[in-house]
Enzyme design. Structure first.
Site, short mmCIF file in Angstrom:
data_model
loop_
_atom_site.label_atom_id
_atom_site.label_comp_id
_atom_site.label_asym_id
_atom_site.label_seq_id
_atom_site.Cartn_x
_atom_site.Cartn_y
_atom_site.Cartn_z
N CYS A 101 0.88 -1.17 0.00
CA CYS A 101 0.00 0.00 0.00
C CYS A 101 0.91 1.22 0.00
CB CYS A 101 -0.91 -0.01 1.21
SG CYS A 101 -1.94 1.48 1.33
N GLY A 102 0.84 2.01 -1.07
CA GLY A 102 1.75 3.15 -1.19
C GLY A 102 1.50 4.22 -0.14
N CYS A 115 -5.40 6.01 -2.83
CA CYS A 115 -4.69 4.73 -2.99
C CYS A 115 -3.36 5.04 -3.64
CB CYS A 115 -5.50 3.75 -3.84
SG CYS A 115 -4.63 2.18 -4.20
N GLY A 116 -2.27 4.83 -2.91
CA GLY A 116 -0.95 5.19 -3.42
C GLY A 116 -0.52 4.39 -4.63
#
Length: 313
Positions: free
Chosen positions: A101-102, A252-253
């Site tokens: 998850c960025g 959302c990265g």
């Protein structure tokens, strides 16, 4: 998994006394727990209960800070990068494991700093173990930048021939739209829309239907390019995202990276290497840079904030 509402209080009762923090990166929010030696059992049911927005703490995911040597997948990464002492053990809001998850990895490093588990001055880089490999996070004055590694097309043969490899059906769209599937260590399918009104009218309370869906499911990004697309050498796009195992999130990265990959690819020769990606929770930066392995890497930059600390009652 979905934890029955009646079970959430019982699951949380078993975790009474658990210290936690709450943080977010451009509105993508997480419950964070320090478990350096892997003494806690935080599986699917526990993650889903903690992330429940009505009877739990509420979050898009649960991040456990554990030393890499305490997990088989983390221990394997230490051979590649001995400095990756900490592993980001991440679960989606439904309790399912996720590769990366960025936004989460930026918040994870902010949590490590906040908890006194690491020291990191601006300009310094910290390697972090994840299920998508080692990610290197640089602390900056205004947040963090993450080398997300190289991007790839999930179906490169279709992307090269047709510039799309799937069709996507979603509430609010009159017909199915073409999409392009991109891997950032986790899967994404990107759909370009023509108008901001289309983006605003999407019903992302239900999961879009992707055909064919990648083997492990996919996150779906709906993107509107700005007009003009490029200003002062920086591309600009706006997006909304439905994350597998979570639903629509404020940001959302890895999805922002995938969206920039797809729009840049569709734009063709001369498209810029720097992008500003607007999400409901703010703006993140995406840059395409040469990687140490000779491949093109994607860098994600943006803020990360720890907003609260507590103990589960």
């Amino acid at each position: 998994m979905t934890v029955p509402t009646t079970s959430v209080p019982h699951v949380l009762a078993a975790l009474a006394g658990l210290p936690f923090a709450k943080g977010h990166g451009t509105g993508n929010d997480f419950v964070l727990v320090a478990d350096p030696d892997g003494a806690l059992h935080l599986g699917e049911a526990e993650a889903a209960a903690l992330c429940d927005r009505h009877q739990g703490l509420g979050a898009d995911g649960l991040i456990r800070a554990i030393r890499s040597r305490r997990l088989p997948e983390g221990e394997a990464l230490l051979a590649e990068e001995p400095g990756a002492e900490w592993f980001m053990d991440y679960r989606n809001a439904d309790g399912s494991l996720s590769e990366m998850c960025g936004n989460g990895v930026r918040v994870f490093v902010a949590f490590l700093l906040d908890a006194g588990l690491v020291e990191l001055a601006p300009g310094e880089v910290l390697p972090i173990g994840t299920r998508a490999g080692v990610k290197r996070v640089e602390r900056r004055e205004d947040g963090f930048a993450v080398d997300m590694g190289p991007w790839t097309f999930i179906h490169p043969e279709h992307a090269a021939a047709e510039a799309s490899d799937a069709t996507v059906t979603a509430a609010g769209l009159d017909v199915a739209r073409p999409g392009l599937s991109v891997s950032m260590g986790n899967p994404h399918t990107v759909v370009a829309l023509a108008e901001s009104s289309e983006l605003a009218g999407l019903g992302l309370h239900t999961a879009p239907l992707v055909d064919p869906v990648p083997p492990h499911g996919t996150n779906v990004e709906f993107v509107v390019p700005s007009d003009p697309l490029v200003s002062a050498g920086v591309g600009s796009i706006t997006m909304r995202v439905h994350e597998r195992g979570v639903g629509e999130t404020q940001s959302c990265g890895t999805g922002a990276c995938a969206a920039a990959v797809a729009i840049r690819y569709w734009a063709g020769a001369g498209a810029p290497d720097r992008w500003a990606v607007g999400v409901p929770g703010g703006t993140v930066g995406v840059s395409f840079v040469p990687g140490p392995d000779g491949r093109e890497h994607v860098e994600l930059s943006g803020p990360a904030v720890i907003v609260a600390h507590g103990t589960l009652g």
